[in-house]
Design an enzyme around this catalytic site. Structure first.
Site, PDB file in Angstrom:
ATOM      1  NE  ARG A  81      -1.558  -2.628   2.615  1.00 50.93           N
ATOM      2  CZ  ARG A  81      -1.811  -3.683   2.121  1.00 50.93           C
ATOM      3  NH1 ARG A  81      -2.770  -3.775   1.873  1.00 50.93           N
ATOM      4  NH2 ARG A  81      -0.841  -4.833   3.046  1.00 50.93           N
ATOM      5  CB  THR A  82       3.550   2.437   2.052  1.00 52.35           C
ATOM      6  OG1 THR A  82       2.754   1.837   3.529  1.00 52.35           O
ATOM      7  CG2 THR A  82       3.755   4.565   2.825  1.00 52.35           C
ATOM      8  CE  LYS A 111      27.342  -1.408  -5.212  1.00 51.79           C
ATOM      9  NZ  LYS A 111      27.597  -1.088  -5.750  1.00 51.79           N
ATOM     10  NE  ARG A 132       6.895   0.699   5.112  1.00 52.83           N
ATOM     11  CZ  ARG A 132       5.578  -0.038   4.757  1.00 52.83           C
ATOM     12  NH1 ARG A 132       6.032  -1.233   4.086  1.00 52.83           N
ATOM     13  NH2 ARG A 132       4.954   0.553   5.419  1.00 52.83           N
ATOM     14  CG  HIS A 160       3.279   3.878   8.458  1.00 52.52           C
ATOM     15  ND1 HIS A 160       3.171   4.792   7.690  1.00 52.52           N
ATOM     16  CD2 HIS A 160       2.740   2.739   7.980  1.00 52.52           C
ATOM     17  CE1 HIS A 160       3.031   3.895   6.440  1.00 52.52           C
ATOM     18  NE2 HIS A 160       2.644   2.684   6.816  1.00 52.52           N
TER      19      HIS A 160
END
Ligand code: CP
Length: 336
Positions: A81-82, A111, A132, A160
């Site tokens: 969703r996000t 890396k 995120r 959130h």
């Protein structure tokens, strides 16, 4: 109201106006660069304006006002969703998106590059970064060094905030008010970042009542409870969901976040402790609503989906409008 395509009434072509000294000038006009990091940062006026804009986008659907702007989506954890709604929002505003599949594996983190260096680099390519991350505080670290706005799309078990914005917007669309709502938050209140962000947002409204229903190993953290008490928000903890359901305006279900448990015995104790079925939903008021940030993994029986109180899919859809409004506000400084 000044729109992106009308900045300063300039005749400059969009590409030039959005770069170099012109971009700096635009930032000065807007004031300091703003980031979306945590729910505490919003005030009621901001939220009202955002909801008006979101509502306008829900009717308008699309706009071209961010043509030429680019957003990076940088997701170190899975998302449906996000990520998709932010990317769709940017495209619907006329902008572009650059992204990577699974930044933990396919960005130069693999890396050994630091988050800070990654942000320094990507911020040179784009006008906005939505990210995120698995670590609490990662978005704040990014915001401290980023010259372009950072949006926190979830930082570990931290917050959130944009999910909470769309949750609050969904409540507002349904009840046409936020004062006086009684909301039960159910499930994983220990690792669930959405409930933390939503509790902060609801605390801004008068006579709100929050009821926390969680397995013993998933109780809401003390920091939120202390914050709510400090704001004189009425909250309490209950264990019997069926006893709570008849007396609330909304039940906010959450998934037990298996991936965040270090102790799988604790996960087993918490899993399947609370579940909505047609039977217990029938105890809710007709006007009450069922919310869930999704994904769900069993805490709402799919048989509940056809109940008129089930609003979790509409809630997810509302995320598109809220995220369009947020992006537009961040990139144009438009509060109207
Ligand atoms: N609600 C939410 O954050 O969903 P995703 O994890 O799919 O983005």
């Amino acid at each position: 109201m000044q729109r992106a395509g009308q900045r300063g009434g300039s005749q400059l072509c969009g590409t030039v106006a959005r770069n170099g000294p012109f971009r700096q000038f635009r930032r000065e006009l807007m004031g300091t660069v703003r980031h979306i990091i945590e729910s505490q940062q919003f005030d009621r006026e901001y939220l009202s304006t955002l909801f008006e804009r979101a509502h306008a986008f829900s009717e308008q659907g699309k706009s071209r006002e961010l043509a030429g702007f680019t957003m990076a989506s940088l997701f170190y954890e899975p998302s449906t969703r996000t990520r998709f709604s932010f990317e769709a929002a940017m495209y619907r505003l006329g902008g572009n998106v650059i992204t990577t599949e699974n930044a933990r594996e396919f960005s130069s983190l693999a890396k050994g590059e630091s988050l800070e260096d990654t942000i320094r680099i990507i911020s040179g390519y784009v006008d906005l970064i939505v990210m995120r991350h698995n670590e609490i505080g990662a978005a704040k670290r990014a915001a401290e060094i980023s010259p372009v706005p950072i949006i926190n799309g979830g930082d570990g078990a931290g917050q959130h905030p944009t999910q909470a914005l769309l949750d609050l917007y969904t409540l507002f669309r349904k009840f046409n008010r936020l004062d006086g709502l009684r909301v039960a938050m159910v499930g994983d209140l220990r690792y669930g970042r959405t409930v933390r962000s939503l509790a902060y947002l609801l605390s801004k409204y008068d006579n709100v009542e929050l009821i926390f229903v969680a397995p013993p190993v998933c109780q809401m953290h003390e920091d939120i409870k202390d914050f709510l008490s400090g704001k004189s928000v009425n909250w309490r903890e209950e264990s019997d969901l069926d006893a709570v359901l008849p007396h609330i305006d909304s039940v906010y279900m959450t998934r037990i976040q298996k991936e965040r448990f270090h102790d799988q015995q604790e996960f087993k104790q918490a899993n399947n402790a609370y579940r909505l079925t047609r039977e217990n939903v029938s105890k809710m008021a007709q006007e009450a609503i069922i919310l869930h940030p999704l994904p769900r993994v069993g805490e709402i029986d799919p048989a509940v989906d056809n109940d008129h109180r089930a609003m979790y899919f509409e809630q997810a859809r509302n995320g598109l409008w809220i995220r369009m409004a947020l992006i537009q506000q961040l990139l144009t400084g438009d509060r109207n």
